[in-house]
Design a protein around this motif. Structure first.
Motif, PDB file in Angstrom:
ATOM      1  N   ALA A 287      38.378  41.161  35.054  1.00 20.71           N
ATOM      2  CA  ALA A 287      37.566  41.925  34.087  1.00 20.71           C
ATOM      3  C   ALA A 287      36.422  42.863  34.618  1.00 20.71           C
ATOM      4  O   ALA A 287      36.281  44.015  34.289  1.00 20.71           O
ATOM      5  CB  ALA A 287      37.241  41.187  32.952  1.00 20.71           C
ATOM      6  N   ALA A 288      35.776  42.036  35.681  1.00 19.28           N
ATOM      7  CA  ALA A 288      34.559  42.780  36.097  1.00 19.28           C
ATOM      8  C   ALA A 288      34.979  43.738  37.111  1.00 19.28           C
ATOM      9  O   ALA A 288      34.381  44.844  36.828  1.00 19.28           O
ATOM     10  CB  ALA A 288      33.878  41.767  37.075  1.00 19.28           C
ATOM     11  N   VAL A 289      36.309  43.646  37.591  1.00 15.07           N
ATOM     12  CA  VAL A 289      36.768  44.790  38.584  1.00 15.07           C
ATOM     13  C   VAL A 289      37.154  46.127  37.655  1.00 15.07           C
ATOM     14  O   VAL A 289      37.153  47.287  37.892  1.00 15.07           O
ATOM     15  CB  VAL A 289      37.868  44.221  39.287  1.00 15.07           C
ATOM     16  CG1 VAL A 289      38.802  45.174  39.801  1.00 15.07           C
ATOM     17  CG2 VAL A 289      37.670  43.451  40.610  1.00 15.07           C
ATOM     18  N   GLN A 290      37.728  45.633  36.498  1.00 16.84           N
ATOM     19  CA  GLN A 290      38.227  46.761  35.557  1.00 16.84           C
ATOM     20  C   GLN A 290      37.155  47.633  35.059  1.00 16.84           C
ATOM     21  O   GLN A 290      37.013  48.882  34.863  1.00 16.84           O
ATOM     22  CB  GLN A 290      39.032  46.349  34.378  1.00 16.84           C
ATOM     23  CG  GLN A 290      40.272  45.252  34.892  1.00 16.84           C
ATOM     24  CD  GLN A 290      40.838  46.062  35.854  1.00 16.84           C
ATOM     25  OE1 GLN A 290      41.336  47.176  35.988  1.00 16.84           O
ATOM     26  NE2 GLN A 290      41.340  45.181  37.028  1.00 16.84           N
ATOM     27  N   ARG A 291      35.852  46.793  34.642  1.00 17.94           N
ATOM     28  CA  ARG A 291      34.609  47.646  34.417  1.00 17.94           C
ATOM     29  C   ARG A 291      34.252  48.416  35.168  1.00 17.94           C
ATOM     30  O   ARG A 291      33.579  49.452  35.353  1.00 17.94           O
ATOM     31  CB  ARG A 291      33.460  46.548  33.950  1.00 17.94           C
ATOM     32  CG  ARG A 291      33.963  45.925  32.606  1.00 17.94           C
ATOM     33  CD  ARG A 291      32.877  45.092  32.058  1.00 17.94           C
ATOM     34  NE  ARG A 291      32.336  44.034  32.968  1.00 17.94           N
ATOM     35  CZ  ARG A 291      32.842  42.773  32.783  1.00 17.94           C
ATOM     36  NH1 ARG A 291      33.659  42.462  32.030  1.00 17.94           N
ATOM     37  NH2 ARG A 291      32.255  41.997  33.814  1.00 17.94           N
ATOM     38  N   LEU A 292      34.244  47.819  36.610  1.00 19.00           N
ATOM     39  CA  LEU A 292      33.676  48.793  37.908  1.00 19.00           C
ATOM     40  C   LEU A 292      34.419  49.798  38.042  1.00 19.00           C
ATOM     41  O   LEU A 292      34.063  51.030  38.374  1.00 19.00           O
ATOM     42  CB  LEU A 292      33.667  47.753  38.928  1.00 19.00           C
ATOM     43  CG  LEU A 292      32.843  48.204  40.327  1.00 19.00           C
ATOM     44  CD1 LEU A 292      31.236  48.785  40.116  1.00 19.00           C
ATOM     45  CD2 LEU A 292      32.761  47.245  41.505  1.00 19.00           C
ATOM     46  N   ARG A 293      35.754  49.756  37.863  1.00 17.36           N
ATOM     47  CA  ARG A 293      36.751  50.866  38.140  1.00 17.36           C
ATOM     48  C   ARG A 293      36.489  51.890  37.070  1.00 17.36           C
ATOM     49  O   ARG A 293      36.492  52.966  37.386  1.00 17.36           O
ATOM     50  CB  ARG A 293      38.129  50.447  38.056  1.00 17.36           C
ATOM     51  CG  ARG A 293      38.674  49.547  39.411  1.00 17.36           C
ATOM     52  CD  ARG A 293      40.303  49.327  39.264  1.00 17.36           C
ATOM     53  NE  ARG A 293      40.900  50.460  38.851  1.00 17.36           N
ATOM     54  CZ  ARG A 293      41.623  50.956  37.706  1.00 17.36           C
ATOM     55  NH1 ARG A 293      41.447  50.001  36.702  1.00 17.36           N
ATOM     56  NH2 ARG A 293      42.164  52.177  37.611  1.00 17.36           N
ATOM     57  N   GLN A 294      36.306  51.681  35.911  1.00 18.16           N
ATOM     58  CA  GLN A 294      35.942  52.627  34.828  1.00 18.16           C
ATOM     59  C   GLN A 294      34.849  53.181  35.307  1.00 18.16           C
ATOM     60  O   GLN A 294      34.621  54.786  34.888  1.00 18.16           O
ATOM     61  CB  GLN A 294      36.098  51.714  33.449  1.00 18.16           C
ATOM     62  CG  GLN A 294      35.807  52.605  32.229  1.00 18.16           C
ATOM     63  CD  GLN A 294      37.127  53.536  31.902  1.00 18.16           C
ATOM     64  OE1 GLN A 294      38.212  53.022  32.501  1.00 18.16           O
ATOM     65  NE2 GLN A 294      37.050  54.715  31.369  1.00 18.16           N
ATOM     66  N   LYS A 295      33.772  52.491  35.518  1.00 15.41           N
ATOM     67  CA  LYS A 295      32.716  53.161  35.965  1.00 15.41           C
ATOM     68  C   LYS A 295      32.655  54.119  37.145  1.00 15.41           C
ATOM     69  O   LYS A 295      32.009  55.134  37.003  1.00 15.41           O
ATOM     70  CB  LYS A 295      31.499  52.051  36.186  1.00 15.41           C
ATOM     71  CG  LYS A 295      30.076  52.638  36.478  1.00 15.41           C
ATOM     72  CD  LYS A 295      29.318  51.462  37.042  1.00 15.41           C
ATOM     73  CE  LYS A 295      27.625  52.060  37.431  1.00 15.41           C
ATOM     74  NZ  LYS A 295      26.848  50.963  37.810  1.00 15.41           N
ATOM     75  N   ASN A 296      33.473  53.906  38.009  1.00 14.41           N
ATOM     76  CA  ASN A 296      33.432  54.605  39.363  1.00 14.41           C
ATOM     77  C   ASN A 296      34.503  55.851  38.986  1.00 14.41           C
ATOM     78  O   ASN A 296      34.726  56.651  39.714  1.00 14.41           O
ATOM     79  CB  ASN A 296      34.058  53.742  40.544  1.00 14.41           C
ATOM     80  CG  ASN A 296      32.875  52.831  40.782  1.00 14.41           C
ATOM     81  OD1 ASN A 296      31.769  53.221  40.609  1.00 14.41           O
ATOM     82  ND2 ASN A 296      33.127  51.878  41.580  1.00 14.41           N
ATOM     83  N   THR A 297      35.221  55.587  37.881  1.00 14.88           N
ATOM     84  CA  THR A 297      36.437  56.749  37.881  1.00 14.88           C
ATOM     85  C   THR A 297      35.741  57.971  37.533  1.00 14.88           C
ATOM     86  O   THR A 297      35.132  57.982  36.628  1.00 14.88           O
ATOM     87  CB  THR A 297      37.472  56.257  36.973  1.00 14.88           C
ATOM     88  OG1 THR A 297      38.387  55.025  37.384  1.00 14.88           O
ATOM     89  CG2 THR A 297      38.397  57.282  36.781  1.00 14.88           C
TER      90      THR A 297
END
Length: 392
Positions: A287-297
């Motif tokens: 879940a933390a990775v998905q939040r970080l991916r969303q932020k970096n996208t």
């Protein structure tokens, strides 16, 4: 009364030339029983033309495990090329459904063959394209063959969806980090699972997908594809729900006789099954990775807000792209993070780009006569040269 004698015209001697015949076979899958079916078709055509005084079997074309479109059948395409090279006079095939299940492709091929002087015999239906009257019947039967193919495809899709809903559909492609045991069940491959955990840990620590790929290549770790790691492979692994023990079926779907691999945005049912695999990554880390991916996208606003997008070329020959990194808008060469022949030209800020553009516009406004007249003169010279070359 006068006597009339009819003097018959002399008929030219007909040359006995053999007709060069090709046979075409097709089976829908590459399984052993289907291959046996194709071999049976080939033996049938050998017996059919064996000993014929006027027909010579030049070649048997066979496609295994091919789709409904003629583009996916290499032997069919080769047969058409041989017809265009006038190596074939006649084609024999078992049935319409073996020749094609797409009405459009079938009729296009048959009409081209007719123009080339190549006739086609459909043995099962008894249709011969040498007879003009058969074309209407051919269209009707080919349409029925396409409907039959659509029905079979629908039945297979329904069966797969039932298995998805029941949680009984097997995984054909084993994800990186897993392996199948003797019972065809997925088990964790600890050596590769350690790589998966390392990728997630690096990403959570702030290392980007490009940098992770560079680290893995530097350490000589084989990638899932067997070639070098790249950012696309890393990003796919970072959103792979199987690593937390879940499976999401039908994330993509295909349309019969249409596009394949479409992303499912809700047009089709999808099925999410929890806790059906042994997890490699914890749900918290995922879940933390998905939040970080969303932020970096990069959002669509960031992608389309610049008028310079797609218009900036690097000295290496590649294009610059707009990126939003750490709160700053920058331009980066698309070859900067490539594994082979990377570009080391520096990035520059979007603000600097706009400032340079304003300076250029200012100079153009002040020195418009000198700049534009010079450009116009050069353009006229190039145009006159092109006209002269065309006349020659």
């Amino acid at each position: 009364m006068p006597t009339v004698t009819v003097i018959e015209a002399e008929k030219p001697m007909e040359q006995k030339t053999s007709v060069r015949v090709a046979a075409y076979c097709r089976v829908s899958t590459a399984k052993n029983n289907q291959q046996h079916s194709c071999e049976t078709q080939q033996h049938y055509f050998h017996r059919l033309l064996e000993g014929s005084p006027h027909e010579q079997l030049v070649r048997i074309y066979a496609d295994y495990g091919s789709g409904t479109s003629t583009d996916q059948r290499p032997d069919f395409r080769q047969m058409m090329e041989d017809c265009r090279s006038h190596k074939i006079d006649r084609i024999i095939t078992k049935s319409l459904s073996r020749f094609a299940r797409n009405t459009h492709d079938c009729l296009v091929a048959l009409r081209e063959l007719k123009q080339l002087g190549v006739t086609v015999l459909f043995d099962k239906e008894g249709i011969d394209t040498a007879k003009v009257s058969d074309e209407i019947l051919l269209t009707i039967l080919e349409g029925l063959a396409q409907e039959e193919s659509a029905s079979i495809s629908g039945n297979i899709r329904w069966s797969l969806q039932r298995k998805m809903a029941d949680g009984t559909l097997g995984i054909a492609r084993v994800p990186y980090g897993y392996q199948k045991d003797e019972h065809k069940q997925l088990q964790i491959d600890e050596k590769k699972a350690a790589i998966v955990r390392r990728i997630y840990a690096l990403y959570l620590s702030g290392t980007g997908a490009h940098a992770i790929a560079l680290l893995l290549n530097r350490d000589g770790i084989p990638s899932p594809t067997g070639i070098r790691w790249n950012n696309i492979t890393i990003l796919k692994m970072l959103r792979q729900e199987k690593y937390i023990g879940d499976i999401h079926w039908q994330k993509t779907y295909s349309v019969f006789m249409g596009p394949k691999g479409r992303i499912n945005h809700g047009e089709q049912d999808s099925f999410y099954i929890r806790n059906c695999l042994l997890p490699i990554i914890s749900r918290e880390d995922f879940a933390a990775v998905q939040r970080l991916r969303q932020k970096n996208t990069r959002t669509s606003d960031h992608v389309h807000q610049s008028l310079f997008r797609g218009k900036t070329k690097c000295t290496c020959g590649r294009s610059y792209y707009y990126a939003h990194k750490s709160g700053h808008s920058v331009w980066v060469c698309s070859g900067r993070h490539l594994q082979q022949r990377p570009c080391y030209n520096p990035t520059f800020s979007d603000a600097a780009y706009h400032a340079a553009w304003r300076r250029l516009c200012h100079k153009l406004r002040i020195f418009s006569d000198e700049i534009l007249l010079s450009c116009l003169t050069q353009w006229r010279c190039l145009n006159d040269h092109a006209v002269t070359e065309e006349v020659r």
